[in-house]
Design a protein around this motif. Structure first.
Motif, PDB file in Angstrom:
ATOM      1  N   VAL A   1     -15.822 -25.961 -46.186  1.00 12.79           N
ATOM      2  CA  VAL A   1     -16.989 -26.622 -45.600  1.00 12.79           C
ATOM      3  C   VAL A   1     -16.538 -27.808 -44.740  1.00 12.79           C
ATOM      4  O   VAL A   1     -17.021 -27.992 -43.619  1.00 12.79           O
ATOM      5  N   ILE A   2     -15.605 -28.585 -45.259  1.00  8.12           N
ATOM      6  CA  ILE A   2     -15.109 -29.754 -44.526  1.00  8.12           C
ATOM      7  C   ILE A   2     -14.492 -29.337 -43.199  1.00  8.12           C
ATOM      8  O   ILE A   2     -14.766 -29.936 -42.159  1.00  8.12           O
ATOM      9  N   ARG A   3     -13.673 -28.286 -43.220  1.00  7.24           N
ATOM     10  CA  ARG A   3     -13.072 -27.800 -41.969  1.00  7.24           C
ATOM     11  C   ARG A   3     -14.146 -27.391 -40.969  1.00  7.24           C
ATOM     12  O   ARG A   3     -14.078 -27.727 -39.786  1.00  7.24           O
ATOM     13  N   GLY A   4     -15.143 -26.659 -41.439  1.00  5.44           N
ATOM     14  CA  GLY A   4     -16.236 -26.229 -40.565  1.00  5.44           C
ATOM     15  C   GLY A   4     -17.016 -27.393 -39.995  1.00  5.44           C
ATOM     16  O   GLY A   4     -17.356 -27.405 -38.806  1.00  5.44           O
ATOM     17  N   LEU A   5     -17.302 -28.383 -40.823  1.00  9.54           N
ATOM     18  CA  LEU A   5     -18.023 -29.560 -40.333  1.00  9.54           C
ATOM     19  C   LEU A   5     -17.195 -30.332 -39.316  1.00  9.54           C
ATOM     20  O   LEU A   5     -17.733 -30.804 -38.303  1.00  9.54           O
ATOM     21  N   ARG A   6     -15.929 -30.483 -39.563  1.00 11.08           N
ATOM     22  CA  ARG A   6     -15.062 -31.214 -38.625  1.00 11.08           C
ATOM     23  C   ARG A   6     -15.007 -30.522 -37.262  1.00 11.08           C
ATOM     24  O   ARG A   6     -14.945 -31.175 -36.235  1.00 11.08           O
ATOM     25  N   GLU A   7     -15.038 -29.184 -37.262  1.00  8.85           N
ATOM     26  CA  GLU A   7     -15.011 -28.442 -36.003  1.00  8.85           C
ATOM     27  C   GLU A   7     -16.327 -28.577 -35.246  1.00  8.85           C
ATOM     28  O   GLU A   7     -16.335 -28.760 -34.039  1.00  8.85           O
ATOM     29  N   ARG A   8     -17.449 -28.460 -35.957  1.00  6.36           N
ATOM     30  CA  ARG A   8     -18.762 -28.426 -35.314  1.00  6.36           C
ATOM     31  C   ARG A   8     -19.393 -29.797 -35.123  1.00  6.36           C
ATOM     32  O   ARG A   8     -20.230 -29.974 -34.258  1.00  6.36           O
ATOM     33  N   ALA A   9     -19.039 -30.743 -35.960  1.00  6.67           N
ATOM     34  CA  ALA A   9     -19.627 -32.084 -35.895  1.00  6.67           C
ATOM     35  C   ALA A   9     -18.548 -33.122 -36.196  1.00  6.67           C
ATOM     36  O   ALA A   9     -18.542 -33.746 -37.256  1.00  6.67           O
ATOM     37  N   PRO A  10     -17.623 -33.320 -35.273  1.00  4.66           N
ATOM     38  CA  PRO A  10     -16.472 -34.182 -35.544  1.00  4.66           C
ATOM     39  C   PRO A  10     -16.834 -35.635 -35.854  1.00  4.66           C
ATOM     40  O   PRO A  10     -16.054 -36.335 -36.496  1.00  4.66           O
ATOM     41  N   ASN A  11     -17.997 -36.096 -35.440  1.00  4.17           N
ATOM     42  CA  ASN A  11     -18.379 -37.484 -35.697  1.00  4.17           C
ATOM     43  C   ASN A  11     -19.133 -37.670 -37.007  1.00  4.17           C
ATOM     44  O   ASN A  11     -19.429 -38.792 -37.393  1.00  4.17           O
ATOM     45  N   CYS A  12     -19.452 -36.591 -37.673  1.00  2.00           N
ATOM     46  CA  CYS A  12     -20.160 -36.648 -38.950  1.00  2.00           C
ATOM     47  C   CYS A  12     -19.218 -37.197 -40.023  1.00  2.00           C
ATOM     48  O   CYS A  12     -18.065 -36.804 -40.111  1.00  2.00           O
ATOM     49  N   LYS A  13     -19.712 -38.126 -40.812  1.00  2.00           N
ATOM     50  CA  LYS A  13     -18.925 -38.692 -41.906  1.00  2.00           C
ATOM     51  C   LYS A  13     -19.097 -37.799 -43.135  1.00  2.00           C
ATOM     52  O   LYS A  13     -20.207 -37.407 -43.473  1.00  2.00           O
ATOM     53  N   ILE A  14     -18.007 -37.501 -43.801  1.00  2.00           N
ATOM     54  CA  ILE A  14     -18.030 -36.628 -44.971  1.00  2.00           C
ATOM     55  C   ILE A  14     -17.578 -37.420 -46.190  1.00  2.00           C
ATOM     56  O   ILE A  14     -16.492 -38.006 -46.203  1.00  2.00           O
ATOM     57  N   VAL A  15     -18.454 -37.433 -47.196  1.00  2.70           N
ATOM     58  CA  VAL A  15     -18.180 -38.151 -48.438  1.00  2.70           C
ATOM     59  C   VAL A  15     -18.309 -37.160 -49.589  1.00  2.70           C
ATOM     60  O   VAL A  15     -19.276 -36.417 -49.665  1.00  2.70           O
ATOM     61  N   LEU A  16     -17.319 -37.158 -50.472  1.00  4.26           N
ATOM     62  CA  LEU A  16     -17.360 -36.291 -51.643  1.00  4.26           C
ATOM     63  C   LEU A  16     -17.845 -37.078 -52.852  1.00  4.26           C
ATOM     64  O   LEU A  16     -17.563 -38.270 -52.990  1.00  4.26           O
ATOM     65  N   PHE A  17     -18.594 -36.398 -53.713  1.00  7.14           N
ATOM     66  CA  PHE A  17     -19.161 -36.986 -54.925  1.00  7.14           C
ATOM     67  C   PHE A  17     -18.692 -36.154 -56.100  1.00  7.14           C
ATOM     68  O   PHE A  17     -18.883 -34.938 -56.112  1.00  7.14           O
ATOM     69  N   LEU A  18     -18.026 -36.775 -57.088  1.00 11.24           N
ATOM     70  CA  LEU A  18     -17.497 -36.007 -58.200  1.00 11.24           C
ATOM     71  C   LEU A  18     -17.491 -36.797 -59.491  1.00 11.24           C
ATOM     72  O   LEU A  18     -17.498 -38.027 -59.480  1.00 11.24           O
ATOM     73  N   ASP A  19     -17.502 -36.068 -60.577  1.00 10.10           N
ATOM     74  CA  ASP A  19     -17.354 -36.658 -61.900  1.00 10.10           C
ATOM     75  C   ASP A  19     -15.862 -36.670 -62.205  1.00 10.10           C
ATOM     76  O   ASP A  19     -15.264 -35.625 -62.469  1.00 10.10           O
ATOM     77  N   GLU A  20     -15.282 -37.828 -62.163  1.00 10.64           N
ATOM     78  CA  GLU A  20     -13.830 -37.955 -62.302  1.00 10.64           C
ATOM     79  C   GLU A  20     -13.332 -37.602 -63.699  1.00 10.64           C
ATOM     80  O   GLU A  20     -12.138 -37.389 -63.898  1.00 10.64           O
ATOM     81  N   GLN A  21     -14.222 -37.500 -64.662  1.00 10.67           N
ATOM     82  CA  GLN A  21     -13.836 -37.170 -66.033  1.00 10.67           C
ATOM     83  C   GLN A  21     -13.643 -35.668 -66.254  1.00 10.67           C
ATOM     84  O   GLN A  21     -12.980 -35.256 -67.191  1.00 10.67           O
ATOM     85  N   ILE A  22     -14.223 -34.849 -65.382  1.00  9.68           N
ATOM     86  CA  ILE A  22     -14.214 -33.404 -65.591  1.00  9.68           C
ATOM     87  C   ILE A  22     -12.844 -32.784 -65.333  1.00  9.68           C
ATOM     88  O   ILE A  22     -12.377 -31.967 -66.099  1.00  9.68           O
ATOM     89  N   SER A  23     -12.198 -33.177 -64.247  1.00 10.39           N
ATOM     90  CA  SER A  23     -10.926 -32.568 -63.901  1.00 10.39           C
ATOM     91  C   SER A  23     -10.010 -33.597 -63.226  1.00 10.39           C
ATOM     92  O   SER A  23     -10.169 -33.883 -62.044  1.00 10.39           O
ATOM     93  N   PRO A  24      -9.061 -34.141 -63.969  1.00  5.87           N
ATOM     94  CA  PRO A  24      -8.134 -35.112 -63.380  1.00  5.87           C
ATOM     95  C   PRO A  24      -7.380 -34.539 -62.168  1.00  5.87           C
ATOM     96  O   PRO A  24      -7.125 -35.247 -61.203  1.00  5.87           O
ATOM     97  N   GLU A  25      -7.045 -33.258 -62.231  1.00  2.00           N
ATOM     98  CA  GLU A  25      -6.348 -32.626 -61.102  1.00  2.00           C
ATOM     99  C   GLU A  25      -7.228 -32.631 -59.854  1.00  2.00           C
ATOM    100  O   GLU A  25      -6.770 -32.951 -58.759  1.00  2.00           O
ATOM    101  N   GLN A  26      -8.483 -32.282 -60.028  1.00  3.31           N
ATOM    102  CA  GLN A  26      -9.424 -32.267 -58.905  1.00  3.31           C
ATOM    103  C   GLN A  26      -9.599 -33.683 -58.340  1.00  3.31           C
ATOM    104  O   GLN A  26      -9.634 -33.877 -57.133  1.00  3.31           O
TER     105      GLN A  26
END
Length: 127
Positions: free
Chosen positions: A69-94
């Motif tokens: 999704v990030i790659r697609g957004l960067r190609e189609r909307a390069p000025n769009c800011k992308i922020v990820l939201f995650l529960d850091e307790q679920i997967s330390p690797e992630q």
């Protein structure tokens, strides 16, 4: 007014984030429908200045899927800011991989679910 699109897993997070953002009056929030949450469909959206993408171990929200999704957004909307939201307790690797994405400047920021909604709003305003 900041145009923001949200795609996060779970009604609880979706409702809490939407309510917090709409309280400020500074955001125009659009929730992405289930059909728009795949890499192909989500990368076709136009208009938001910021996209908040939830990352989870749940299918449809895995980091690998979100990278498409990030790659697609960067190609189609390069000025769009992308922020990820995650529960850091679920997967330390992630969590480590999300941090690496930010360090590589592939995303503009990330937020942990353990943070307050006030912090989430302030961070999104600053991005």
């Amino acid at each position: 007014m900041i145009n923001l699109a949200i795609s996060v897993p779970g009604k609880f997070y979706t409702d809490a984030i939407t309510e917090a953002l709409e309280k400020t009056g500074d955001f125009r929030v659009r929730l992405l429908e289930e059909s728009q949450k795949t890499a192909g469909d989500l990368s076709m959206i136009r208009g938001p200045e910021v996209v908040l993408l939830g990352v989870s171990v749940r299918q449809g929200f895995t980091l690998k899927e979100r990278q498409g999704v990030i790659r697609g957004l960067r190609e189609r909307a390069p000025n769009c800011k992308i922020v990820l939201f995650l529960d850091e307790q679920i997967s330390p690797e992630q969590t480590r991989d999300v941090t690496s994405l930010r360090q590589a400047r592939l995303i503009d920021g990330f937020l942990y679910a353990s943070g307050t909604m006030e912090y989430l709003v302030a961070t999104l305003e600053s991005i």
